[in-house]
Design a protein around this motif. Structure first.
Motif, mmCIF file in Angstrom:
data_model
loop_
_atom_site.group_PDB
_atom_site.id
_atom_site.type_symbol
_atom_site.label_atom_id
_atom_site.label_comp_id
_atom_site.label_asym_id
_atom_site.label_seq_id
_atom_site.Cartn_x
_atom_site.Cartn_y
_atom_site.Cartn_z
ATOM 1 N N VAL A 275 37.921 41.110 45.051
ATOM 2 C CA VAL A 275 37.639 40.296 43.858
ATOM 3 C C VAL A 275 37.562 38.799 44.147
ATOM 4 O O VAL A 275 37.302 38.014 43.241
ATOM 5 C CB VAL A 275 38.655 40.548 42.712
ATOM 6 C CG1 VAL A 275 38.602 41.969 42.252
ATOM 7 C CG2 VAL A 275 40.044 40.159 43.115
ATOM 8 N N PRO B 82 40.866 35.836 40.098
ATOM 9 C CA PRO B 82 40.061 35.448 38.929
ATOM 10 C C PRO B 82 40.889 34.748 37.868
ATOM 11 O O PRO B 82 42.067 35.052 37.682
ATOM 12 C CB PRO B 82 39.561 36.808 38.398
ATOM 13 C CG PRO B 82 39.671 37.745 39.548
ATOM 14 C CD PRO B 82 40.838 37.286 40.354
ATOM 15 N N SER C 89 43.285 45.156 43.338
ATOM 16 C CA SER C 89 43.517 44.488 42.048
ATOM 17 C C SER C 89 44.233 43.171 42.308
ATOM 18 O O SER C 89 45.116 43.098 43.169
ATOM 19 C CB SER C 89 44.375 45.375 41.148
ATOM 20 O OG SER C 89 44.959 44.588 40.126
ATOM 21 N N ALA C 90 43.862 42.165 41.545
ATOM 22 C CA ALA C 90 44.503 40.855 41.752
ATOM 23 C C ALA C 90 45.909 40.806 41.160
ATOM 24 O O ALA C 90 46.572 39.780 41.234
ATOM 25 C CB ALA C 90 43.631 39.750 41.162
ATOM 26 N N GLY C 91 46.354 41.905 40.553
ATOM 27 C CA GLY C 91 47.751 42.018 40.130
ATOM 28 C C GLY C 91 48.136 41.142 38.961
ATOM 29 O O GLY C 91 49.298 40.770 38.827
ATOM 30 N N GLN C 92 47.179 40.831 38.101
ATOM 31 C CA GLN C 92 47.497 39.909 36.999
ATOM 32 C C GLN C 92 47.493 40.583 35.639
ATOM 33 O O GLN C 92 48.069 40.051 34.700
ATOM 34 C CB GLN C 92 46.482 38.753 36.972
ATOM 35 C CG GLN C 92 46.359 38.048 38.309
ATOM 36 C CD GLN C 92 45.434 36.854 38.270
ATOM 37 O OE1 GLN C 92 45.865 35.743 38.473
ATOM 38 N NE2 GLN C 92 44.158 37.076 38.016
ATOM 39 N N CYS C 93 46.794 41.728 35.522
ATOM 40 C CA CYS C 93 46.663 42.376 34.214
ATOM 41 C C CYS C 93 47.201 43.805 34.313
ATOM 42 O O CYS C 93 46.805 44.557 35.225
ATOM 43 C CB CYS C 93 45.204 42.453 33.771
ATOM 44 S SG CYS C 93 44.308 40.909 34.011
ATOM 45 N N CYS D 160 44.815 46.802 34.774
ATOM 46 C CA CYS D 160 44.165 46.788 36.091
ATOM 47 C C CYS D 160 45.159 47.252 37.162
ATOM 48 O O CYS D 160 44.861 48.141 37.953
ATOM 49 C CB CYS D 160 43.670 45.377 36.386
ATOM 50 S SG CYS D 160 42.782 45.184 37.932
ATOM 51 N N GLY E 124 40.655 44.430 31.316
ATOM 52 C CA GLY E 124 41.051 43.438 32.324
ATOM 53 C C GLY E 124 40.642 42.044 31.882
ATOM 54 O O GLY E 124 39.776 41.888 31.015
ATOM 55 N N ALA E 125 41.268 41.053 32.490
ATOM 56 C CA ALA E 125 40.853 39.683 32.190
ATOM 57 C C ALA E 125 39.494 39.405 32.814
ATOM 58 O O ALA E 125 38.717 38.603 32.316
ATOM 59 C CB ALA E 125 41.883 38.696 32.715
ATOM 60 N N CYS E 126 39.189 40.073 33.941
ATOM 61 C CA CYS E 126 37.830 39.995 34.500
ATOM 62 C C CYS E 126 37.219 41.395 34.458
ATOM 63 O O CYS E 126 37.862 42.347 34.018
ATOM 64 C CB CYS E 126 37.856 39.431 35.922
ATOM 65 S SG CYS E 126 38.356 40.613 37.188
ATOM 66 N N TYR F 60 36.535 43.430 36.814
ATOM 67 C CA TYR F 60 36.804 44.294 37.968
ATOM 68 C C TYR F 60 37.144 45.737 37.570
ATOM 69 O O TYR F 60 36.513 46.680 38.069
ATOM 70 C CB TYR F 60 37.911 43.678 38.829
ATOM 71 C CG TYR F 60 38.246 44.476 40.054
ATOM 72 C CD1 TYR F 60 37.276 44.767 41.010
ATOM 73 C CD2 TYR F 60 39.537 44.962 40.265
ATOM 74 C CE1 TYR F 60 37.590 45.507 42.143
ATOM 75 C CE2 TYR F 60 39.853 45.700 41.392
ATOM 76 C CZ TYR F 60 38.874 45.969 42.331
ATOM 77 O OH TYR F 60 39.181 46.699 43.446
ATOM 78 N N PRO F 61 38.124 45.938 36.663
ATOM 79 C CA PRO F 61 38.470 47.327 36.342
ATOM 80 C C PRO F 61 37.298 48.116 35.767
ATOM 81 O O PRO F 61 37.195 49.325 36.007
ATOM 82 C CB PRO F 61 39.594 47.199 35.313
ATOM 83 C CG PRO F 61 40.010 45.786 35.313
ATOM 84 C CD PRO F 61 38.927 44.963 35.920
#
Ligand SMILES: Cc1cc2nc3c(=O)[nH]c(=O)nc-3n(C[C@H](O)[C@H](O)[C@H](O)COP(=O)(O)O)c2cc1C
Ligand code: SF4
Length: 443
Positions: A176, A194, A345-349, A352, A390-392, A394-395
């Motif tokens: 991502v 993101p 996953s960027a681990g923020q949401c 996700c 997700g916030a972006c 990606y998911p």
């Protein structure tokens, strides 16, 4: 470099390529086209300036050409340029060469072989929107591309070629990290995650200034359109999606690699351009891991455009096409990819982080155990819960990949359920970075 009396390099008068290859006309697999050769072939970038509002005439030409982004979504480039030009501030252009998709090679090939075409496009885009700085982002593991771009920037600086400055940044090689807000966040904070919060990047991106993020291939096309015009660009492709595009063809084909095709070329012809299938194919993964599996038998004649692929349930994405053999197990291969995607996953949401992990676990269970009847239903349920959460985006891409796995490899799933194990031949590992070579950091 040979100069004529006017100071215009002879190569500048060279005719535009009438057929393919266009972008790759000067490409040589074993060498970088250096600045001298580049100028001899193309001449200097045709600077055309911009007005005080940051709107150059090139913007109109790009609009007429109908250029769409080659980084994934196929968004009209002129609309993005206008959005940036419309905002006051110290505008910035980001050339996105992160290419986080593991099997995609086209951006690395361009940056390594033809860096000046990309830098020309970035500098011209900057001039057209009234920006004075270009940031080129190349993923850290792509060492050859990084070296070629650094060398190219230094050569242009020495030649005082550009009215803009260049800065090279090297985000980590995470899936991502190439998402536009992740690139901007990396430039701003050193963290390549993101940041999908308003306002948009076109209003507040790098250092809080209006920022144009374009894929490096998009910029290379822009460099040719600036020289040869909109009508020339439209001679290939379809009326809605004109021009040529780079695709990476991998898997069971005789000559895997990067090819330049006209948009709208049938998928089957693209496979043939890569030497044709080496064995019977079950499916094609189109658009990379952010794209979808399609049944090989159904899509041989499918035109490669964003619009046609959308109707067919797929997406062109980064232009990756993976030909998957009939003897192998698409379920097993996809389960490995789903695990990788969950780890990326960027681990923020929450949806996700936990959703992608649950999807990967369940797909692995389907592929390796004798799943109970509820397993498949549960996986469909996870897809429904995760999508759009997700916030972006990606998911959503991962959900598309998993859903297409369940659809296209439904017979494998039934066979696994019936036999209690996989009875396919050896399954090729879809390209993934080796665990020892993976970037586990976000900085
Ligand atoms: C998860 C994710 C990963 C992405 N990775 C890349 C990438 O590696 N390179 C890229 O150019 N665009 C990538 N994109 C698309 C960018 O967000 C952005 O749309 C693109 O760079 C814009 O350029 P274009 O309009 O020229 O295509 C990604 C998008 C998402 C959602
Ligand atoms: S959806 Fe996933 S990748 Fe996107 S910002 Fe949230 S945690 Fe990161």
């Amino acid at each position: 470099m040979t100069l004529v009396e006017t100071g215009v390099p002879i190569g500048h008068q060279r005719r535009a390529p009438e057929c393919l290859p266009r972008l790759l006309e000067a490409y040589r697999p074993d060498a970088t086209v250096e600045l001298g050769e580049h100028l001899e072939r193309y001449g200097p970038p045709p600077w055309r300036g911009s007005d005080r509002r940051g709107r150059g005439p090139l913007l109109h030409t790009i609009e007429q050409a109908g250029l769409r982004g080659r980084g994934g979504a196929g968004f009209p480039t002129a609309r993005k340029m206008r959005a940036v030009a419309d905002h006051r501030g110290i505008r910035v252009v980001v050339a996105n060469g992160a290419e986080g998709e593991p099997a995609s090679q086209k951006d690395k090939l361009l940056l390594t072989g033809l860096p000046h075409l990309v830098l020309d496009g970035a500098a011209l885009a900057a001039e057209a929107v009234g920006a004075t700085e270009v940031i080129v982002a190349v993923e850290r593991p792509a060492r050859r591309a990084l070296a070629a771009v650094a060398h190219a920037i230094a050569a242009r600086h020495a030649a005082q070629l550009d009215p803009v400055s260049f800065r090279l940044v090297a985000p980590p090689g995470r899936y991502v990290a190439g998402e536009a807000s992740a690139v901007v966040n990396y430039v701003n904070t050193g963290v390549a995650k993101p940041q999908y919060v308003p306002p948009r990047i076109s209003e507040r991106g790098v250092a809080g200034q209006p920022t144009l993020v374009q894929n490096v291939e998009t910029l290379a096309h822009l460099a040719l359109i600036a020289r040869y015009g909109a009508q020339w660009f439209r001679r290939l492709g379809t009326s809605d999606e004109p021009g040529s595009t780079l695709v990476t063809v991998a898997g069971a084909v005789a000559q895997p690699g990067v090819a330049e095709i006209a948009l709208g070329t049938p998928l089957g012809s693209t496979i043939m351009a890569a030497g044709g299938p080496t064995e019977e194919l079950a499916a094609m993964l189109v658009g990379g891991y952010y794209g979808s599996w399609l049944r090989a038998a159904d899509v041989w004649d499918l035109p490669l455009t964003h619009a046609a692929l959308k109707v067919g349930g797929g997406s062109l994405g980064c232009g990756l096409i993976y030909a998957f053999p009939a003897r192998a197990c698409g379920l097993t291969a996809s389960a490995r990819v789903a695990r990788y995607l969950a780890e990326e996953s960027a681990g923020q949401c929450g949806p996700c982080v936990y959703g992608l992990r649950a999807m990967a676990d369940t797909l692995t269970r389907l592929a390796t155990e004798t799943p109970d009847r509820g397993t498949l239903q549960r996986l469909h349920g996870y897809c429904d819960i995760v999508i759009g959460r997700g916030a972006c985006n990606y998911p959503d891409g991962v959900v598309g990949f998993v859903r297409s796995t369940l659809d296209v490899f439904a017979s494998e799933i039934s066979r696994h359920q019936r036999d209690g194990r996989c009875r396919s031949g050896e399954t090729p590992r879809l390209p993934l970075p080796a665990p020892t070579q993976r970037d586990w950091t976000w900085q």
